[in-house]
Design a protein around this motif. Structure first.
Motif, PDB file in Angstrom:
ATOM      1  N   CYS A  58     -86.958  35.804 -47.368  1.00  0.00           N
ATOM      2  CA  CYS A  58     -85.893  35.624 -46.848  1.00  0.00           C
ATOM      3  C   CYS A  58     -86.059  34.589 -46.270  1.00  0.00           C
ATOM      4  CB  CYS A  58     -84.415  35.524 -47.667  1.00  0.00           C
ATOM      5  SG  CYS A  58     -84.461  36.729 -48.802  1.00  0.00           S
ATOM      6  N   TYR A 131     -85.770  44.212 -47.325  1.00  0.00           N
ATOM      7  CA  TYR A 131     -86.602  43.411 -47.977  1.00  0.00           C
ATOM      8  C   TYR A 131     -85.526  43.081 -49.246  1.00  0.00           C
ATOM      9  CZ  TYR A 131     -91.257  45.807 -47.386  1.00  0.00           C
ATOM     10  OH  TYR A 131     -92.251  46.864 -46.493  1.00  0.00           O
ATOM     11  N   GLY A 132     -85.080  41.890 -48.641  1.00  0.00           N
ATOM     12  CA  GLY A 132     -83.847  40.644 -48.994  1.00  0.00           C
ATOM     13  C   GLY A 132     -85.087  39.934 -50.444  1.00  0.00           C
ATOM     14  N   LEU A 133     -86.082  39.074 -50.316  1.00  0.00           N
ATOM     15  CA  LEU A 133     -86.239  38.508 -51.796  1.00  0.00           C
ATOM     16  C   LEU A 133     -86.662  39.254 -52.743  1.00  0.00           C
ATOM     17  CD1 LEU A 133     -86.723  35.753 -51.901  1.00  0.00           C
ATOM     18  CD2 LEU A 133     -89.295  35.402 -51.403  1.00  0.00           C
ATOM     19  N   THR A 134     -87.296  40.280 -52.160  1.00  0.00           N
ATOM     20  CA  THR A 134     -87.466  41.604 -53.134  1.00  0.00           C
ATOM     21  C   THR A 134     -86.483  42.738 -53.890  1.00  0.00           C
ATOM     22  OG1 THR A 134     -88.323  42.721 -51.792  1.00  0.00           O
ATOM     23  CG2 THR A 134     -90.050  41.184 -52.870  1.00  0.00           C
ATOM     24  N   LYS A 135     -85.727  42.057 -53.585  1.00  0.00           N
ATOM     25  CA  LYS A 135     -84.508  42.709 -54.404  1.00  0.00           C
ATOM     26  C   LYS A 135     -84.111  44.209 -53.361  1.00  0.00           C
ATOM     27  CE  LYS A 135     -84.182  39.316 -58.249  1.00  0.00           C
ATOM     28  NZ  LYS A 135     -83.441  38.918 -59.546  1.00  0.00           N
ATOM     29  N   GLN A 137     -85.582  46.663 -51.740  1.00  0.00           N
ATOM     30  CA  GLN A 137     -86.643  47.830 -51.371  1.00  0.00           C
ATOM     31  C   GLN A 137     -85.739  48.127 -49.524  1.00  0.00           C
ATOM     32  OE1 GLN A 137     -87.412  44.952 -52.183  1.00  0.00           O
ATOM     33  NE2 GLN A 137     -88.106  45.534 -55.079  1.00  0.00           N
TER      34      GLN A 137
END
Ligand SMILES: Cc1ncc(C[n+]2csc(CCOP(=O)(O)OP(=O)(O)O)c2C)c(N)n1
Ligand SMILES: Cc1ncc(C[n+]2csc(CCOP(=O)(O)OP(=O)(O)O)c2C)c(N)n1
Ligand code: SF4
Ligand code: SF4
Ligand SMILES: [Mg+2]
Ligand SMILES: [Mg+2]
Lengths: 339, 622, 622, 339
Positions: A58, A131-135, A137
């Motif tokens: 992100c 980890y924002g973009l990969t939801k 983790q």
């Protein structure tokens, strides 16, 4: 390159691209992009001489929202691209942007080496501890026990402190600020940009979707009692009432919080911030709740010649001593013979 | 006892030869590479054509006397065109028992073994794994043997110079060089000069080495010579007149790329991470700063590739280089260069694999990796030089293609090309048409992904150019603005554009030539890269024997030359020799549905001419 | 107003349908994935066959109302076998103008648009990029439109529960679900139950959602219903009797590999690094600790691959997983697993590329990478599941092959398989023959690289076993001891052994079947992986029209089934549809010299049946 | 696993493989392998339970010379292989060996994360400040100005100090020794092995071919005046005559060398080594000639649960609470229906 006096004054708008911003509503990244734009306007480098290079995440979408040159590269490698760019063109004002996963997980090694080499770039690490973009983790900065899709029972590994990491690998400029610190953040940007060499700035950033409120105890208005803003030459005093200070415990070699006026403690007992002291920086980097405040500001700054400038100086010296380069002569170095 | 004294005797009883293969072999510490290099120099001056091939041990400096510590240098030279480093040596010089152990099997039956008697001690024999002394049993029966106590003779020769025993012993290689130079009638003057310069600051060492060299030479010249010492004469080869030098493939490639970027008017930024055998390219380029070359030793191969791409983004030409595992690591970054359509050169010095494999051995097994080793449809241009001299031309060409088509180019070199050297007729750079890069600087109608109608290339913009600020990245880009796009049709359009741009490079290439033989016939032998020499010799021999065989050697692996399918159709059979398990052949079969046969060899060594000859004959018997 | 009340009315005027495609589309925050999932559940209970396909936006949570923030869920269900998620929807539910904007083009002419009137405000219209309100111009002319102010009706329906306005609005999706359930005669009881459990701790939220659901359902049932609301009945499909569930490809694959390692009697250690769309495999496996599954989120893909190999070295089965760029990064490590001949599973959930590409979109473009994406000759086994249910079998099979042949296996899944769900008849695990691993523990005659005469596999030794201590590594290994070897002949022998071991896997495979149609005929349509469904439907349709067309669908990409060449030779033409620029076709052409034609589509979306049908017809017209 | 009392005593010979050692004559690696073998004999873990995992480089050839299990992997990734191995089998005694290039250049990120996670492995970094195997290019630990084939005019980047790096990334055990320290080195090995969690040991190693003598000032017999051997609870005294000590300068927050007996300095002024103090460890890690001695010994040790043990504990807890795993039940989790 940067003759701000001659050019018309720049505004944050001059650094704003025409692209829709695609972060989640309420994401801390909005505040950061705002702060960076206004810092750039103040710095005054013309947009065409500014380059934002990012990895993936992100945070790494950042370049799209700046009207400068921008390169959204691959996950974790932005510092390497930036190094190559500086070797090609040392005149550019190069910024590297990434998240905690991008820069400390997959990209840890490149962050390490760009700092160690002291390449003249400004590294902005948006730390949302996830980890924002990969939801959602957990990341290397997530606290122990973080429940996430990949750690449903809670993570068991110890997080790394980005500033300690940066100091350990030999960074010569280390600062910390947070997303909503709209006064402090631009100042850190300006300091980072002014530093010739690698500047590392950790920016605490709230991920409203996957890690909302992680920094509530240090990075909100209400958290002022947990915020130690460090300024060179100034005593390390903090608290809403400015009634607390940081003292060195000479037996444990540790920093401790003391109340001014209690037990006879005066400002003289309080440590004065010395940006050039690596040991102090290390101790400041490790401060944090619950027992101590979190340190913000330039924790360490001890500039020296940057890698790219040393490389170019070496090349310039060779060129100064060499004849005009003749390509036929290149091929004929050493022994040749005629038939 | 000077060099010219030797010349006086030269006509006496020298056996004339057309070509010969000599291998110098000894311990890593014996200086065999230096010896070989100096002999090469003498041979070049003598006017012979030649190819050399050093064979380094895998270890840095293995314990003295072990078989795996043996270092060898082979030179093939003659009065005719020499295309390979030679199938098997005619002469092997063995500085110790281990060298004999390792190299004897390769020697031609009836070939000459020169062994340093002084090193055949029980301890050394044991280290080399000999149960009995091969000089004392029938091991050497099939060969012509020359046992000389080189150690002793060297110590005697340098006694007067007063150097230490250790330094004296180090002169053994020069004594040997002197002897071999005498055998082949080489002038040792160039070596004497070189030693004088090299040891300018250590005059006694220079004197000792020169003394040893001359003693070895005199040993042949004078009565001390054993009666069995064979001596030869080899006439100068016919060369096109011009200025010549020897160069390894790496040197030629480094110079080629440097000339290329200078002709393009841009800086070369080379970012690499050391790996055998690719490192030497970094080393050579590191010495070319005055030619606008910057080198960067990155923290790993990924960073190297990314830094090179970053440099290209900045308006320089990024070059990166590696071998085997290191090239595999660059796959992801290469994908970004493809997606963002930036120029880049990746030099792959192939070595034997898989994985770490045999790092010092040669192989051609990364063609698949070059063609296909990336996620998704990711076309790049692939070039393969055929000889060390050809590396120069390929270097220039790669710069031209990368910058004019805005595409990554992979150059497939290999361990053989990296190390092999041969005489190279130096081009005049003024004969090469410059191809200056035109950076976009006009904001009018600028879109970062609008293509040149001829080349399909997008514009190259240097950050720092006012009015052209834009963002690029690895997410699929809209066909004009380059803005992030998830539009289905756009993705198809961009995928096609990337594929077609690379295919379009073929339009700008000359048609594929027949390298040897007629345009039609019974067998076409199709090769690529460093196997050119042995294939050429084999085809020539079979043609000389009266058969309709031709050689087609590819420099352009992708895109393939446009006329290739048609050419292949002109032959009854297609034979594809490769130093891999069958890679180019897979491409040719799928492209042209041509029932090619493979000749595949994966032993870490170049082809022997005879192997290819045999395979061609097998085809002819079909 | 209960579910059963609805049933009473059901026979009245329902139009019977064989199959239908419904798409729910709305803002990321509108809960469309949940709505679709619950509707799927109801549909499964109603006994229809079905396939679902969610289409997520690339952004996590894009600003409300934007086109790139639209999230969709498509379900294809019917009384006959359903193989695809449907070419184009018959019904599109649009929760806002952006959803209409993005999805309208896909809708069948004459299809139904259900739009939430309440969201068609000027602001939302502008965000969606509409100049005029499409509900007020002729945009929807070609369709059957149902404009309902869902927002308003929902707010009314939940008023009594007293939830906040924000929470009330969040119930819109349940209202919609109620309506669509009514249209297709679904029982909403299962959804009511689910909501009760889900919001057990928030009873007012549960009540509001249930109220909305029932209100939507009643809206259809009662007089409030607009006259144009079409209602349908779809008979249950014929299923083989048994126990069923729906599962995505990722779930089935995770369970398959877990069952596999349990049948092998070893631990599964899964090491991965998050990436779209591969991450969910890590998430599913992270929840299976009681089945002897350990998961490890590594610092990057390289570390993940290496950790998996380290686990295999330790006697567990290492599994690693990624997509696109992440798979490319694992190339070097994969080479080491090949060289050291350790078992390993690499799951590649392919996505659109090159580089970062379109991370949420599907593509089949990593077949080349799987086959060839490593330095040197580096063979591995490659399997491609055809459907989410098939993922289970492939998971088990991959474990069997990896452990019995001591080889890495790559599984080629893709975004479509990762997300698509379909009913799956659950196997009884007791019917699967266990394949326990036999670790070597006898020191007698042990050599780490002496092979099993049948499989070609080397022994698997667990560190900790006394007497078997040995060293392995990436340098070429002697064919028996595994000690480092630079021997030329040994390298050839080991290269051949690695290639042949993998080829030998084909001996243990059943021959390739014809999936549809006769064993010979005019056209064979050869596919692989997730395109099975659309190809099958297309072939069936063309066969139904009386043409000699067959389907051959490959699960084994490498080695290829032994009888494949023969099968292909039985057809006049071979058509190879792929979601890439032509990869399997390259392999088939080079292997069988068969002049196959490609049908290639690279738009980030699955094939439509009609596209394949058209291509088959084009072949037939040849 | 390690019941040394019952087994017959082991000797260094029991840890010696039958392979010819292929390092250059005179290489410091010979001394290291000797020291490690004798330490292992003393530790007494049976050879079959010991695994050496290495990357690529001269140092990384190490496993071939040990008669234990061994895995010579790929360049820079050994810590990742070791992590996977520990997850598969936590009982093994796992050692990771590599050079400064292997572990700090290409492998920096994996070294970082194995230390941060605190995986129970012993990481031995052979620091010769050069790339040996690839013939002498400079490395991230090479001193500024190093002339090498890739830096013919001298390197211009700043080296990293391995121990500072390890501390910065959160290592809980950091020690330093040198190749020829045949008494000290085995002690460090034993301490590292005894530590449950990641143990990091930097071993200064002489590369006689490409970097001969780099450590002459600190790692030879003659260098005793530059060697500070740190022992927990002992004052930091050094020098041939044991007449020098390390004092904390409380103003500069720096360590300084003082002469005992001079200017009234007594042992009481000398800092006492506290292995658990991260700040002290950081200062010790940075010491070195010309002004200060180099610190050897366990600079830092602050153990906590290892990653692998926490992972296995979490799994054990799940298993303890779960029914006997039934594969049919696995597939039937959630909603199913019968036709
Ligand atoms: C090689 C590769 N691996 C993995 C990914 C998937 N990926 C994208 S962003 C990301 C991490 C995001 O976390 P962070 O860097 O902290 O950024 P944030 O989204 O939190 O701002 C990952 C794992 C990728 N794009 N490429
Ligand atoms: C992926 C990859 N990149 C590069 C190499 C080449 N390489 C082998 S060892 C080495 C570095 C050696 O230096 P170091 O790790 O310090 O070990 P030393 O030889 O000095 O003991 C390099 C660059 C390789 N084998 N693999
Ligand atoms: S997921 Fe988190 S970090 Fe990413 S845009 Fe949304 S709020 Fe911001
Ligand atoms: S090159 Fe250096 S480190 Fe390598 S074996 Fe030789 S002396 Fe040792
Ligand atoms: Mg983050
Ligand atoms: Mg080293």
């Amino acid at each position: 390159m940067n003759d701000a006096s001659a050019a018309p004054a720049l505004t944050a708008q001059d650094f704003t691209s025409d692209q829709d911003v695609r972060w989640c509503p309420g994401c801390g990244d909005y505040a950061i992009v705002k702060g960076v734009r206004s810092a750039l306007a103040e710095i005054g480098t013309p947009p065409e001489n500014v380059v934002f290079i990012s990895g993936i995440g992100c945070a790494a979408r950042f370049p799209y929202y700046m009207s400068t040159y921008g390169f959204h590269t691959i996950h974790g490698r932005a510092p390497a691209f930036a190094t190559g760019l500086k070797l090609a063109n040392p005149e550019l004002d190069v910024w590297v942007v990434g998240g905690d996963g991008d820069m400390l997980s997959i990209g840890g090694n490149h962050t390490f080496h760009v700092l160690r080499r002291n390449v003249d770039v400004n590294v902005l690490l948006f730390n949302n501890e996830i980890y924002g973009l990969t939801k959602g983790q957990y990341s290397p900065t997530s606290r122990e026990g973080t429940r996430s899709p990949s750690t449903p029972l809670g993570s068991v590994d110890h997080p790394v402190a980005p500033a300690s990491f940066a100091l350990g690998v030999g960074a010569r400029f280390v600062a910390r600020t947070f997303d909503t610190a709209q006064k402090h953040l631009p100042i850190m940007m300006k300091r980072a940009q002014a530093n010739r060499g690698a500047s590392f700035v950790e920016i605490l950033q709230n991920c409203i979707v996957y890690n909302d409120g992680t920094f509530d105890d240090v990075a909100t208005k209400k958290a002022v009692d947990n915020q130690l803003f460090c300024e060179a030459g100034q005593p390390l005093i903090f608290g809403k009432e400015l009634d607390r200070g940081i003292r060195l415990n000479r037996d444990t070699l540790d920093l401790e919080v003391v109340m001014l006026g209690e037990n006879g403690i005066t400002e003289d007992d309080i440590l004065v911030h010395d940006e050039t002291n690596r040991t102090l920086a290390g101790m400041l980097a490790r401060l944090g709740p619950p027992d101590t405040p979190m340190a913000f500001g330039v924790l360490f700054a001890d500039p020296t010649e940057s890698y790219d400038s040393a490389v170019h100086a070496q090349e310039a010296a060779v060129k100064a001593n060499a004849d005009t380069p003749d390509l036929n002569a290149l091929l004929r170095r050493g022994h040749t013979w005629n038939v | 006892m000077s060099g010219s004294a030797a010349l006086d005797l030269k006509d006496v009883r020298r056996e004339p030869l057309e070509a010969v293969v000599v291998r110098f072999a000894g311990d890593s510490g014996d200086g065999m590479q230096l010896t070989g290099g100096l002999f090469t120099e003498e041979t070049a001056i003598a006017g012979n054509d030649l190819v050399t091939f050093p064979d380094f041990p895998a270890e840095i400096r293995a314990p003295v006397g072990t078989t795996y510590g043996v270092s060898a240098f082979q030179i093939h030279f003659g009065s005719r065109t020499v295309m390979t480093s030679g199938d098997s040596p005619d002469v092997v010089v063995c500085m110790n028992p281990a060298a004999l152990k390792v190299n004897l099997d390769d020697l031609k039956k009836g070939g000459v073994v020169i062994a340093d008697l002084g090193t055949f001690t029980p301890k050394n024999l044991e280290k080399a794994g000999f149960d009995t002394n091969p000089l004392e049993d029938d091991t050497l029966e099939p060969y012509r043997r020359i046992d000389i106590d080189i150690t002793k003779l060297t110590l005697e020769a340098v006694k007067e110079t007063g150097v230490s025993k250790r330094d004296a012993q180090r002169c053994k290689n020069m004594w040997t060089l002197g002897l071999v130079s005498w055998m082949y009638d080489r002038d040792i003057e160039s070596t004497v000069r070189w030693l004088g310069t090299k040891f300018k600051k250590l005059p006694d060492i220079a004197a000792a080495n020169i003394a040893a060299l001359k003693a070895g030479h005199a040993f042949g010249e004078t009565a001390e010579m054993p009666t069995s010492l064979p001596v030869f004469s080899i006439n100068p080869a016919e060369f096109v007149p011009g200025e010549y030098r020897t160069a390894t493939g790496t040197e030629a490639l480094a110079w080629g790329m440097t000339v290329g970027t200078n002709l393009a008017g841009i800086k070369l930024v080379m970012a690499s991470y050391p790996i055998t055998p690719a490192s030497s390219l970094l080393h050579v380029l590191a010495g070319l700063k005055e030619y606008n070359v910057t080198t960067f030793q990155a923290e790993d191969e990924i960073a190297a590739a990314c830094a090179a791409i970053g440099a290209s983004y900045g308006g320089a030409l990024g070059v990166t280089s590696s071998s085997g595992p290191g090239v595999a690591l660059k796959s992801e970054a290469l994908g970004l260069a493809i997606a963002t359509e930036l120029p880049l050169i990746l030099v792959n010095s192939q070595r034997a694999g898989p994985s770490t494999g045999m790092p010092t051995k040669t192989e051609q097994s990364d063609l698949f990796l070059a063609l296909y080793g990336r996620n998704a449809d990711s076309p790049i241009v692939i070039l393969a030089p055929r000889s060390s001299a050809d590396c120069f031309d390929v270097g220039v060409e790669a710069v031209r293609i990368a910058t004019q088509f805005m595409t990554p180019v992979m150059i497939l070199s290999d361990t053989y090309l990296v190390n092999a050297a041969e005489p190279w007729k130096l081009p005049d750079i003024n004969d090469i048409e410059p191809f200056p890069v035109k950076f976009r600087d006009d904001p009018e109608g600028f879109h970062p992904f609008v293509r040149d109608s001829e080349t399909g290339a997008r514009p190259w913009v240097r950050p720092g150019t006012p009015g052209l600020e834009h963002r690029i990245g690895g997410l699929e880009r809209a066909a004009d603005s380059g803005n992030v796009s998830n539009d289905p049709i756009n993705h198809q359009r961009m995928t096609d554009a990337r594929i077609n741009k690379v295919l379009g490079v073929a339009d700008a290439l000359p048609p594929q030539q027949i390298d040897e033989g007629a345009a039609t016939g019974r067998v076409a032998v199709v090769g690529w890269g460093s196997t050119y020499g042995p294939i050429n010799r084999a085809v020539t021999r079979v043609r000389d024997a009266g058969h309709e065989v031709s050689q087609i050697h590819l420099r352009n692996i992708w895109p393939l030359p446009k006329n290739l399918g048609e050419l292949l159709a002109g032959f009854d059979q297609v034979l594809v020799p490769e130093l891999n398990a069958g890679q180019l052949i897979t491409l040719l079969r799928s492209e042209y549905l041509c029932d090619a046969k493979g000749l595949n060899k994966v032993v870490g060594q170049p082809f022997r001419i005879a192997e290819i000859e045999a395979a061609i004959h097998a085809c002819l018997e079909n």
